[in-house]
Structures are given as C-alpha cells and as structure tokens.
Design a protein around this motif. Structure first.
Motif, PDB file in Angstrom:
ATOM      1  N   UNK A 161      -0.297  -7.570   5.429  1.00  0.00           N
ATOM      2  CA  UNK A 161      -0.818  -8.908   5.147  1.00  0.00           C
ATOM      3  C   UNK A 161      -0.549  -9.330   3.711  1.00  0.00           C
ATOM      4  N   UNK A 162      -0.608 -10.615   3.499  1.00  0.00           N
ATOM      5  CA  UNK A 162      -0.390 -11.142   2.158  1.00  0.00           C
ATOM      6  C   UNK A 162      -1.474 -10.638   1.210  1.00  0.00           C
ATOM      7  N   UNK A 163      -1.072 -10.207   0.037  1.00  0.00           N
ATOM      8  CA  UNK A 163      -2.007  -9.702  -0.963  1.00  0.00           C
ATOM      9  C   UNK A 163      -2.274  -8.215  -0.866  1.00  0.00           C
ATOM     10  N   UNK A 164      -1.688  -7.526   0.098  1.00  0.00           N
ATOM     11  CA  UNK A 164      -1.898  -6.081   0.253  1.00  0.00           C
ATOM     12  C   UNK A 164      -0.875  -5.320  -0.572  1.00  0.00           C
ATOM     13  N   UNK A 165      -1.333  -4.405  -1.400  1.00  0.00           N
ATOM     14  CA  UNK A 165      -0.445  -3.637  -2.275  1.00  0.00           C
ATOM     15  C   UNK A 165      -0.923  -2.195  -2.345  1.00  0.00           C
ATOM     16  N   UNK A 166      -0.068  -1.330  -2.893  1.00  0.00           N
ATOM     17  CA  UNK A 166      -0.437   0.042  -3.223  1.00  0.00           C
ATOM     18  C   UNK A 166      -1.108   0.807  -2.114  1.00  0.00           C
ATOM     19  N   UNK A 167      -2.363   1.224  -2.403  1.00  0.00           N
ATOM     20  CA  UNK A 167      -3.110   2.051  -1.454  1.00  0.00           C
ATOM     21  C   UNK A 167      -3.356   1.321  -0.143  1.00  0.00           C
ATOM     22  N   UNK A 168      -3.487  -0.019  -0.180  1.00  0.00           N
ATOM     23  CA  UNK A 168      -3.670  -0.763   1.053  1.00  0.00           C
ATOM     24  C   UNK A 168      -2.482  -0.614   1.983  1.00  0.00           C
ATOM     25  N   UNK A 169      -1.273  -0.686   1.424  1.00  0.00           N
ATOM     26  CA  UNK A 169      -0.075  -0.478   2.239  1.00  0.00           C
ATOM     27  C   UNK A 169      -0.023   0.957   2.742  1.00  0.00           C
ATOM     28  N   UNK A 170      -0.400   1.901   1.874  1.00  0.00           N
ATOM     29  CA  UNK A 170      -0.413   3.308   2.282  1.00  0.00           C
ATOM     30  C   UNK A 170      -1.339   3.561   3.454  1.00  0.00           C
ATOM     31  N   UNK A 171      -2.504   2.922   3.468  1.00  0.00           N
ATOM     32  CA  UNK A 171      -3.426   3.111   4.590  1.00  0.00           C
ATOM     33  C   UNK A 171      -2.828   2.566   5.892  1.00  0.00           C
ATOM     34  N   UNK A 172      -2.168   1.405   5.789  1.00  0.00           N
ATOM     35  CA  UNK A 172      -1.541   0.846   6.993  1.00  0.00           C
ATOM     36  C   UNK A 172      -0.457   1.775   7.532  1.00  0.00           C
ATOM     37  N   UNK A 173       0.338   2.352   6.633  1.00  0.00           N
ATOM     38  CA  UNK A 173       1.401   3.262   7.067  1.00  0.00           C
ATOM     39  C   UNK A 173       0.838   4.550   7.650  1.00  0.00           C
ATOM     40  N   UNK A 174      -0.240   5.048   7.056  1.00  0.00           N
ATOM     41  CA  UNK A 174      -0.852   6.283   7.574  1.00  0.00           C
ATOM     42  C   UNK A 174      -1.435   6.052   8.967  1.00  0.00           C
ATOM     43  N   UNK A 175      -2.112   4.906   9.170  1.00  0.00           N
ATOM     44  CA  UNK A 175      -2.674   4.604  10.487  1.00  0.00           C
ATOM     45  C   UNK A 175      -1.575   4.446  11.535  1.00  0.00           C
ATOM     46  N   UNK A 176      -0.396   3.970  11.126  1.00  0.00           N
ATOM     47  CA  UNK A 176       0.714   3.794  12.067  1.00  0.00           C
ATOM     48  C   UNK A 176       1.484   5.083  12.290  1.00  0.00           C
ATOM     49  N   UNK A 177       1.149   6.145  11.547  1.00  0.00           N
ATOM     50  CA  UNK A 177       1.839   7.418  11.701  1.00  0.00           C
ATOM     51  C   UNK A 177       3.153   7.501  10.955  1.00  0.00           C
ATOM     52  N   UNK A 178       3.367   6.611   9.995  1.00  0.00           N
ATOM     53  CA  UNK A 178       4.623   6.629   9.225  1.00  0.00           C
ATOM     54  C   UNK A 178       4.562   7.691   8.141  1.00  0.00           C
ATOM     55  N   UNK A 179       3.492   7.708   7.344  1.00  0.00           N
ATOM     56  CA  UNK A 179       3.333   8.694   6.279  1.00  0.00           C
ATOM     57  C   UNK A 179       2.134   9.574   6.605  1.00  0.00           C
TER      58      UNK A 179
END
Length: 590
Positions: free
Chosen positions: A285-303
């Motif tokens: 989403x707009x305005x999401x950076x750093x740890x916020x992006x990391x959480x999204x990737x972890x929930x999706x199973x990317x990292x």
C-alpha cells in the motif's frame, strides 16, 4: 492389693462403686436383679482361708451395708487369688461370718449388698461408645454371645492383673541408623518426604486373623519377621523431582538466553537463493516502507523474517526507492534477492497513473496488466461506475462523457494477473475521493464562485493539461478564473482552450485549424461554449490541485507555448497575445 482393688488400704471401696465386688469383665451386661451372671451363669467359687471375725461389721443379711467411715477395716487381710486364664470374670462366694470366726462365702452380691439368695449382681461397667454391642443385653438364661470370637474381631481386653506392658523392640545395630518409626511432619520431617502413603499402611490378608497383626517397627509380631507392609520411601522420587525441576530451569534459562543472543547479536533468520518456482503477488500500500514491507513479504512466504529484509534493504544503496504497488515475487527468497527483484521493474505488477493522464489511457494499461482483451476495463467502467465508490457530487452533468474521469487519481496501484478490473478501479476511485475530501473542495467551490466540487476538479484538470511547471500552474489557474467571468473585457466568458477540444477528439494536437474548432459545437469545445466543459478532461495531480486553490493575482488572460513544447508565456491583453502568437508561429514554422 488384690486383683479387684480391695486390700489393706486406708479405706475400702464403697459398695456403690461400679467396680465394687467381683463384677467380672463382662462390662456389656446390665446389672439388674435376675440377670444372668457372667460366663454362662456358673458360679465360680474362691475359698479363702479362715479369718477371724472382725469386729465392726454390721448385718449384711438385710442387703444394707454399714458406712465405711463407721466400720473401717482393721487388720483384716485377704490373700490375693490368682486368675484362671479361662475364667477371669467370676462372682465370689459370699463369706459367712459367724461367732466361731469361720464362714464361707455362699451368697452373691446384689447392688453392693447381700440379698440372701446366693447370687451376686454384677455391677455394670460403663458402655464403650465405640462398641456396637455394648448396650445389647442377652436373653435370660441364654449364654452371653462372644463378640470377640470372630476372626475379624479384636481380642478381648486383658484384666488389670494380666496387663503387661509390651516390650520395646530391641535397638538395631549402631551401624544401621535408620529408624522405622515416622516422626511425622510436626516432628521435624517435611510431609513431602514422609515415606509411605495410604496404600502403604494397609496390612496384607492374614489367614490367622488379627492374631498376626504387625507390631511396632513394621515387624510381624506373630512370626517375629519383618512385615510385608513396610512403608515405602519417597526420598528417591523427591530427589528425582528436584533434579527434573532444576534441569528444566537450567534448560529454560539456556533456551531463552540463546534466543536473546540470536535476536540481538546473531544474524536474523533468512532463506538462501533466489526462491522457488512458485510465484506470489504482494501488494504494497501507499506509504508502506521498511519493516512494513518486510511484514507483508513474510506473511506471503517470500522472506523468512522481517529483520532479514530490513537489513538487506538497508545495505542496498537503492533500498529506500521501493515504491508502493504490486510485485510478482518468488516464495522463499533470500532477503537480498527479494530487495533486488522489487527494484527491478519487471517484477512490478502495477498500473501507474500519471498526473493529467486520461481514463482511456488508464483502461488500456489495466487490460495489459491483467492480461484482458482490449476494451474490457472500459466496458466495466461504463457499466458499473455507480458501484465503484464515487462521491455523491460526481457526475452532476448529463453531458459528461466518462463519469470516472478525474477520479482515477495519479499513483501506483496493484494490477496482477488474476485480479478483476473492478478491484483496480475501486482502489483508484477511493484514493481520489480521499484526496479531494482532504482539500475540502465543497467549501472551496463557493469561495471561487463555482457551482460544485466537480467544477473544482475540472479546473484542476485544465490546469494540469495546459501548464508545464508549478509556476505555470498558478498563472494558468488565474487565467481560467479571469476568463470564467463573463463580464471580462477580453473573452466575455469563453475559455478557448485547445485541450478541451483535443479531449473530445481523444487527440493531443497543438495545431488545430480555426475552421475546425469554430465548426464543432460539442459541449467540451470551449471555443464555441462559454464556461467550463461538463466534466474533467483528465486526472489532476497534487501540484495542479494546490495551484488551482492558490492562483496568482497578476491580471493574466492569455498564454501561449511559444516554443511549442514546454515554454509557456502569459499576456494580459489581446495585443500582447498576438505578439506571443507570432513567436509560436516562428518557432513551429507555421
């Protein structure tokens, strides 16, 4: 002292004393006249040696006894008779006293006196409250039931003369200091470590009845051997519990300490390599950076962890350039590979709406991103525009060509394969509605003498389409407001913008002939229609909106792109406008 307490004491027992006389040890019989004596009613005779008659005794024949304080015993003594082991509750023969000094006992007692019948009434003992048979009399003439004859009964009590203190067990050897008695929790031993339990105190079945009950010290009294029911010790179990608790505590401290060290000083958990063959779409989403992006990737199973992604993004020089949007990534990627892939444009599954872009252009890009046939998104917009979240003041003119024009706000929106075009359009409309609400366009419309917030959006779209720089936008906004005044001496309410004519033509021409423009009467043609067009002609961005809300006040009425590309010059009078037009013709070769 005799076996019944009569002797040379200072005072004899009173006849009313319950223990006076030989009442036997039957204790369970009632002492009343005519009751069967103990032991089957057979009188037991004890012959005593002849004693000289003692003076001072009264007449015992009438059943009345003289008071002891008037006839104390003198020197009379009776030799103690031993008990028969089988007969220890026997009535005595009444001893006759005569003038010759000799007389045997032939008469029994009754209630502490002599009745002359030769039968001695038993003095009852107090009933044992714990004995269920204590108050049950036997029938007259019948034998007294023996309640101690059953195998499960306790042995009868011993007479006082036969009561022998049970000898204490011999002390064991000094080398063996262990004792068999349990001091209990109140004697210094903790109850937890006390040996034995409820089942330890139970005796094994004894074929000999109670006669073989265990004695003290856990030994079999009858056999003289250690009993089978010796209490089990719990010391071993207690020590085991203590060891387990201690080991668990040490293990827990070590586990948490190791995790604390890893979390603070160790490398964060991370996958290795470029991921698997399975792909996944991640929307940032707009305005999401750093740890916020990391959480999204972890929930999706990317990292594997958020910290690993943050560390990789920090170490990458362009890590802070990851923008909002949709990304097609692989599962189980290393954090470093995920950052590099997100910075690569090929992984982005987004639709980018640029400021001033028209809706027809946006629809084409959405079709391409979603792998849809051309025109699919436009048909959805024309059909379902009412369900996409437009504000109530939108589409207030029946001549509007596209109700969504001006409401697909510039920005990056997820548009991965498999998504529906409605979802993409809804996200864009929601962003525009939120942005316009933040500028309070309803209140600003009245301040600028416009009819609705939609006209404010239309002005912003014209500024966006005609201006080139931020400074141009503010001057362009002033030109629009000055020309909308129908009393102005220059245009009298005509805007005369080429951008509106190009919109209705779905073109972007600079050179338009005057005959073509003047012959077209479409509501969007501002050369032939006064005022604003029915609706916006594009999607304005923040810069154009802010300029529209804060125009200059220099008296501008005209503008011309003198270089035909990016250079815009402004004029206050029609004469100045003609000069600028000559410069344009010279630069373009017209």
């Amino acid at each position: 002292m005799t076996e019944y307490g009569r002797g040379p004491g200072s005072e004899p027992w009173h006849p009313e004393d319950p223990l006076y006389g030989d009442g036997g040890w039957d204790g369970q019989q009632q002492a009343h006249q005519g009751h069967q004596p103990a032991y089957g009613g057979q009188p037991q005779h004890h012959h005593y040696p002849q004693q000289p008659q003692q003076p001072g005794y009264g007449d015992w024949g009438n059943g009345q006894a003289q008071q002891y304080d008037q006839h104390p015993y003198g020197q009379q003594q009776y030799p103690q008779q031993p008990y028969d082991p089988q007969q220890y509750q026997q009535p005595h023969d009444q001893q006759q006293y005569s003038s010759q000094g000799q007389q045997n006992y032939h008469e029994g007692y009754q209630e502490g006196g002599w009745d002359g019948t030769g039968t001695h009434a038993h003095v009852p003992y107090a009933a044992d409250p714990g004995d269920p048979y204590g108050q049950q009399p036997a029938a007259y003439g019948a034998e007294q039931p023996d309640f101690y004859g059953t195998p499960d009964a306790y042995p009868p009590p011993e007479p006082p003369a036969r009561r022998v203190t049970e000898p204490e067990p011999e002390p064991e050897a000094e080398a063996e200091q262990k004792t068999d008695w349990d001091p209990g929790p109140d004697q210094g031993e903790h109850a937890f470590f006390a040996g034995g339990g409820a089942d330890d105190d139970e005796d094994d079945d004894d074929p000999d009845g109670r006669g073989g009950r265990r004695g003290r010290g856990g030994k079999d009294v009858k056999a003289g051997k250690p009993g089978k029911g010796k209490k089990k010790s719990r010391n071993g179990c207690a020590c085991l519990v203590v060891v387990l608790v201690f080991a668990g505590g040490v293990g827990g401290v070590g586990y948490f300490g190791y995790n604390f060290y890893k979390n603070r000083y160790g490398a964060p958990p991370d996958y290795s390599g470029n991921g698997t063959s399975q792909t996944v779409s991640v929307q940032v989403p707009d305005g999401t950076v750093g740890a916020g992006i990391g959480r999204l990737l972890k929930e999706a199973g990317v990292v594997k962890s958020v910290d690993a992604f943050v560390s990789a993004a920090t170490n990458n020089p362009n890590g802070n350039k990851i923008q909002a949007g949709a990304y097609i990534l692989k599962k189980e990627m290393s954090a470093k590979a995920a950052v590099e892939m997100m910075l690569d444009g090929d992984s982005q599954a987004n639709v980018l709406v640029t400021p001033g872009q028209r809706n027809v252009q946006v629809y084409t890009v959405i079709d391409q991103k979603l792998d849809l046939s051309a025109g699919t998104t436009r048909k959805v917009a024309e059909k379902d525009w009412k369900t996409l979240g437009l504000p109530k003041w939108a589409n207030d003119n029946s001549n509007i060509k596209d109700p969504l024009e001006g409401f697909l706000f510039p920005g990056t929106y997820p548009a991965a394969k498999g998504m529906k075009p409605e979802a993409v359009l809804k996200a864009m409309v929601a962003s525009a509605t939120k942005k316009y609400a933040s500028y309070d366009l309803e209140a600003k419309a009245k301040a600028f003498k416009l009819d609705s917030p939609l006209q404010m959006v239309t002005v912003a779209s014209l500024v966006q389409a005609e201006g080139k720089t931020e400074d141009d936008y503010r001057k362009m906004a002033e030109v629009i407001y000055n020309r909308l005044d129908r009393a102005n001496p220059e245009t009298y309410g005509f805007l005369q913008f080429d951008s509106t004519f190009n919109y209705l033509k779905s073109e972007s021409k600079i050179n338009i002939s005057e005959s073509e423009i003047n012959s077209n009467k479409d509501p969007y043609n501002t050369y032939t229609n006064k005022g604003l067009p029915p609706g916006p002609i594009g999607n304005p961005g923040d810069v154009a909106i802010k300029a529209m809300l804060k125009p200059t006040d220099d008296g501008w009425y005209y503008f011309v792109a003198t270089d035909g590309v990016s250079k815009t010059e402004f004029a206050r009078t029609h004469a100045d406008f003609l000069k600028l037009k000559d410069k344009f013709d010279e630069s373009t070769g017209n």
